[in-house]
Design a protein around this motif. Structure first.
Motif, PDB file in Angstrom:
ATOM      1  N   LEU A 110      -0.332  41.481  40.146  1.00  0.00           N
ATOM      2  CA  LEU A 110       0.090  42.528  41.076  1.00  0.00           C
ATOM      3  C   LEU A 110       1.412  43.105  40.579  1.00  0.00           C
ATOM      4  CD1 LEU A 110      -0.056  44.023  43.825  1.00  0.00           C
ATOM      5  CD2 LEU A 110       1.106  42.036  44.829  1.00  0.00           C
TER       6      LEU A 110
ATOM      7  N   ARG B 255     -12.542  48.820  32.256  1.00  0.00           N
ATOM      8  CA  ARG B 255     -12.123  48.442  33.599  1.00  0.00           C
ATOM      9  C   ARG B 255     -13.143  48.921  34.615  1.00  0.00           C
ATOM     10  NH1 ARG B 255      -6.798  52.399  34.249  1.00  0.00           N
ATOM     11  NH2 ARG B 255      -7.950  54.376  34.486  1.00  0.00           N
TER      12      ARG B 255
ATOM     13  N   ALA C 276     -13.216  49.540  38.859  1.00  0.00           N
ATOM     14  CA  ALA C 276     -12.619  49.545  40.190  1.00  0.00           C
ATOM     15  C   ALA C 276     -13.719  49.364  41.229  1.00  0.00           C
ATOM     16  CB  ALA C 276     -11.873  50.854  40.423  1.00  0.00           C
TER      17      ALA C 276
ATOM     18  N   PRO D 185      -1.322  53.440  40.928  1.00  0.00           N
ATOM     19  CA  PRO D 185      -2.307  52.780  41.808  1.00  0.00           C
ATOM     20  C   PRO D 185      -3.749  52.972  41.338  1.00  0.00           C
ATOM     21  CG  PRO D 185      -0.604  53.833  43.113  1.00  0.00           C
ATOM     22  CD  PRO D 185      -0.360  54.235  41.690  1.00  0.00           C
TER      23      PRO D 185
ATOM     24  N   THR E 255      -5.649  50.331  39.259  1.00  0.00           N
ATOM     25  CA  THR E 255      -6.136  49.102  39.881  1.00  0.00           C
ATOM     26  C   THR E 255      -7.618  48.900  39.575  1.00  0.00           C
ATOM     27  OG1 THR E 255      -4.514  49.163  41.670  1.00  0.00           O
ATOM     28  CG2 THR E 255      -6.558  47.950  42.082  1.00  0.00           C
TER      29      THR E 255
ATOM     30  N   GLN F 131      -7.934  40.654  37.040  1.00  0.00           N
ATOM     31  CA  GLN F 131      -7.624  41.662  38.057  1.00  0.00           C
ATOM     32  C   GLN F 131      -6.232  42.239  37.835  1.00  0.00           C
ATOM     33  OE1 GLN F 131      -9.521  42.782  40.915  1.00  0.00           O
ATOM     34  NE2 GLN F 131      -7.848  44.283  40.974  1.00  0.00           N
TER      35      GLN F 131
ATOM     36  N   THR G 187      -3.728  44.850  39.905  1.00  0.00           N
ATOM     37  CA  THR G 187      -3.523  45.579  41.151  1.00  0.00           C
ATOM     38  C   THR G 187      -2.164  46.249  41.099  1.00  0.00           C
ATOM     39  OG1 THR G 187      -4.875  43.960  42.357  1.00  0.00           O
ATOM     40  CG2 THR G 187      -3.445  45.410  43.662  1.00  0.00           C
TER      41      THR G 187
ATOM     42  N   SER H 261       0.430  48.470  43.266  1.00  0.00           N
ATOM     43  CA  SER H 261       0.760  48.897  44.623  1.00  0.00           C
ATOM     44  C   SER H 261       1.631  50.154  44.579  1.00  0.00           C
ATOM     45  CB  SER H 261       1.487  47.787  45.369  1.00  0.00           C
ATOM     46  OG  SER H 261       2.717  47.493  44.736  1.00  0.00           O
TER      47      SER H 261
END
Length: 125
Positions: free
Chosen positions: A11, A38, A40, A88, A91, A120, A122, A124
């Motif tokens: 994250l 990737r 999503a 973002p 992600t 993963q 992520t 923000s």
């Protein structure tokens, strides 16, 4: 045969950086073209970056060009994805992939025969 294990996801806040690693085992790493993809949630898997067997040629999706850098260390059997200025929309689960031996790396998922389990990422806002 080659086995691939990704690491380095996590994250991070928008504007931050992460470096993904993909460690290979089982065969001569330098014979494989390598790529990062990737996926999503609710979206198709998409190409991110690829690198030729020698590392001399690289390819990037337009969405990451100038922000991400793919590299490889054939002695360590590892490919990296340095991700800067993360957004973002970056992600996703990131997957490492390898071509059949002596095949050229490319932008299509069908180019690759071997895949890691994913890591993963992520971002923000």
């Amino acid at each position: 045969q080659v086995q691939l294990v990704e690491s380095g996801g996590g994250l991070v806040q928008a504007g931050g950086s992460l470096r993904l690693s993909c460690a290979a085992s089982g065969s001569i790493f330098s014979t494989y073209g390598m790529g990062w993809f990737r996926q999503a949630p609710g979206k198709k898997r998409e190409f991110v970056a690829a690198i030729a067997r020698s590392g001399g040629i690289t390819y990037y999706a337009d969405s990451v060009k100038g922000r991400f850098t793919i590299s490889r260390d054939n002695a360590k059997k590892t490919v990296y994805l340095q991700m800067n200025s993360l957004k973002p929309e970056d992600t996703a689960v990131y997957y490492c992939a390898a071509t059949p031996p002596y095949a050229s790396a490319g932008t299509e998922a069908s180019t690759y025969d071997y895949w890691g389990q994913g890591t993963q990422v992520t971002v923000s806002s």
